[in-house]
Design a protein around this motif. Structure first.
Motif, short mmCIF file in Angstrom:
data_model
loop_
_atom_site.label_atom_id
_atom_site.label_comp_id
_atom_site.label_asym_id
_atom_site.label_seq_id
_atom_site.Cartn_x
_atom_site.Cartn_y
_atom_site.Cartn_z
N LEU A 4 1.46 -1.22 8.36
CA LEU A 4 0.07 -1.29 7.92
C LEU A 4 0.10 -1.75 6.47
O LEU A 4 0.79 -1.17 5.64
CB LEU A 4 -0.58 0.09 8.04
CG LEU A 4 -2.07 0.21 7.78
CD1 LEU A 4 -2.60 1.48 8.45
CD2 LEU A 4 -2.39 0.26 6.30
N VAL A 5 -0.59 -2.83 6.18
CA VAL A 5 -0.61 -3.37 4.83
C VAL A 5 -1.96 -3.08 4.20
O VAL A 5 -3.00 -3.51 4.71
CB VAL A 5 -0.31 -4.88 4.82
CG1 VAL A 5 -0.28 -5.42 3.40
CG2 VAL A 5 1.00 -5.17 5.54
N ASP A 6 -1.91 -2.34 3.12
CA ASP A 6 -3.12 -1.90 2.42
C ASP A 6 -3.36 -2.86 1.25
O ASP A 6 -2.68 -2.79 0.24
CB ASP A 6 -2.88 -0.46 1.94
CG ASP A 6 -4.06 0.12 1.20
OD1 ASP A 6 -5.14 -0.51 1.20
OD2 ASP A 6 -3.90 1.21 0.62
N LEU A 7 -4.32 -3.75 1.44
CA LEU A 7 -4.59 -4.76 0.41
C LEU A 7 -5.63 -4.25 -0.58
O LEU A 7 -6.48 -3.42 -0.23
CB LEU A 7 -5.06 -6.06 1.07
CG LEU A 7 -4.02 -6.77 1.92
CD1 LEU A 7 -4.64 -7.96 2.65
CD2 LEU A 7 -2.85 -7.25 1.06
N PRO A 8 -5.58 -4.76 -1.79
CA PRO A 8 -6.56 -4.30 -2.78
C PRO A 8 -7.99 -4.65 -2.37
O PRO A 8 -8.22 -5.64 -1.68
CB PRO A 8 -6.17 -5.06 -4.06
CG PRO A 8 -5.20 -6.09 -3.67
CD PRO A 8 -4.64 -5.75 -2.33
N ILE A 52 -0.35 -3.83 -3.53
CA ILE A 52 -0.27 -3.93 -2.07
C ILE A 52 0.72 -2.90 -1.56
O ILE A 52 1.87 -2.89 -1.97
CB ILE A 52 0.17 -5.35 -1.64
CG1 ILE A 52 -0.86 -6.38 -2.12
CG2 ILE A 52 0.37 -5.41 -0.13
CD1 ILE A 52 -0.52 -7.81 -1.77
N ASN A 53 0.25 -2.01 -0.71
CA ASN A 53 1.13 -0.99 -0.15
C ASN A 53 1.42 -1.25 1.32
O ASN A 53 0.53 -1.64 2.07
CB ASN A 53 0.48 0.40 -0.28
CG ASN A 53 0.51 0.88 -1.71
OD1 ASN A 53 1.56 0.90 -2.35
ND2 ASN A 53 -0.64 1.25 -2.23
N HIS A 54 2.66 -1.01 1.69
CA HIS A 54 3.05 -1.13 3.10
C HIS A 54 3.35 0.25 3.65
O HIS A 54 4.05 1.02 3.00
CB HIS A 54 4.32 -1.97 3.24
CG HIS A 54 4.11 -3.42 2.96
ND1 HIS A 54 3.68 -3.88 1.75
CD2 HIS A 54 4.26 -4.51 3.75
CE1 HIS A 54 3.58 -5.19 1.81
NE2 HIS A 54 3.93 -5.60 3.00
N PHE A 55 2.87 0.52 4.84
CA PHE A 55 3.17 1.79 5.50
C PHE A 55 3.79 1.50 6.86
O PHE A 55 3.26 0.67 7.61
CB PHE A 55 1.90 2.61 5.68
CG PHE A 55 1.19 2.93 4.39
CD1 PHE A 55 1.66 3.93 3.55
CD2 PHE A 55 0.07 2.21 4.01
CE1 PHE A 55 1.00 4.21 2.35
CE2 PHE A 55 -0.59 2.48 2.81
CZ PHE A 55 -0.11 3.49 1.98
N LYS A 85 5.59 5.05 2.87
CA LYS A 85 5.45 3.88 2.00
C LYS A 85 6.76 3.11 2.05
O LYS A 85 7.83 3.68 1.91
CB LYS A 85 5.20 4.33 0.56
CG LYS A 85 3.76 4.22 0.17
CD LYS A 85 3.62 4.36 -1.33
CE LYS A 85 2.20 4.83 -1.64
NZ LYS A 85 1.93 4.89 -3.08
N THR A 86 6.69 1.83 2.26
CA THR A 86 7.95 1.12 2.43
C THR A 86 8.24 0.07 1.38
O THR A 86 9.38 -0.24 1.13
CB THR A 86 8.01 0.43 3.81
OG1 THR A 86 6.91 -0.44 3.91
CG2 THR A 86 7.99 1.46 4.92
#
Ligand code: GDP
Length: 178
Positions: free
Chosen positions: A51-55, A40-43, A29-30
């Protein structure tokens, strides 16, 4: 670093797909915005892309105002992101073309945001049904676009489809860094 966003309706299988793509092990996780719930999570993957994990959109159970907040997050992300190379729109293979997915992809198109489709949960269907459902989507898409976007078929349960996506991303990474 180049970014690739993953988005779809809630329950479409996004978390499962992300776990499959990342194998969890090299997952980092960055983005850090302490104090706030991370929408919004960034990996960081392979040390060379995010990789951007959008809701998820289209929660049936939340209020209209909550939907607006989620929408705002999503549109802000897309409007501001300079690193975004491609968005992956997840679609549940089992369903007929859904207006909310069609609208969202149309919005991406209007904003000139490149995207691919990922048909998830392919293991839940017989090959013939799967093919039919994808063709249904294609028919709908061709009413709006000149061609069907690039698409992938995945099953997180059967662990299929992730190699194609990762290879596609690596190829794009090579193009953008050249
Ligand atoms: P998200 O809300 O989009 O992050 O979806 P999840 O990854 O949490 O998955 C929602 C539900 O669908 C869970 O019950 C998963 O076990 C199930 N699911 C996700 N991917 C697959 C798949 O490829 N095949 C099957 N059969 N079930 C899946």
């Amino acid at each position: 670093l180049p970014e690739y966003a993953f988005i779809g309706r809630s329950n479409v299988g996004k978390s499962s797909l992300i776990n499959m793509l990342t194998g969890r092990k090299n997952l980092a996780k960055t983005s850090a915005k302490p104090g706030k719930t991370q929408l919004i999570n960034h990996f960081l993957i392979n040390k060379n892309w995010h990789l951007v994990d959008l809701p998820g959109y289209g929660y049936a159970k939340v209020s209209k105002s909550a939907k607006k907040v989620f929408q705002k997050f999503i549109t802000n992300y897309f409007e501001e992101r300079k690193q975004l190379v491609c968005a992956f729109v997840l679609i549940d293979s089992r369903h007929k073309p859904q207006p909310i997915d069609m609208e969202f992809m149309q919005w991406l198109g209007e904003h000139a945001i490149p995207f691919c489709m990922i048909f998830t949960k392919a293991d839940k269907l017989k090959p013939k049904e799967l093919e039919k459902n994808i063709l249904n989507y294609q028919e709908e898409m061709l009413q709006v676009w000149e061609q069907m976007p690039h698409f992938f078929v995945t099953s997180s349960t059967a662990k299929t489809g992730s190699d194609d996506i990762l290879e596609f991303i690596e190829n794009l990474n090579n193009e953008v860094t050249e």
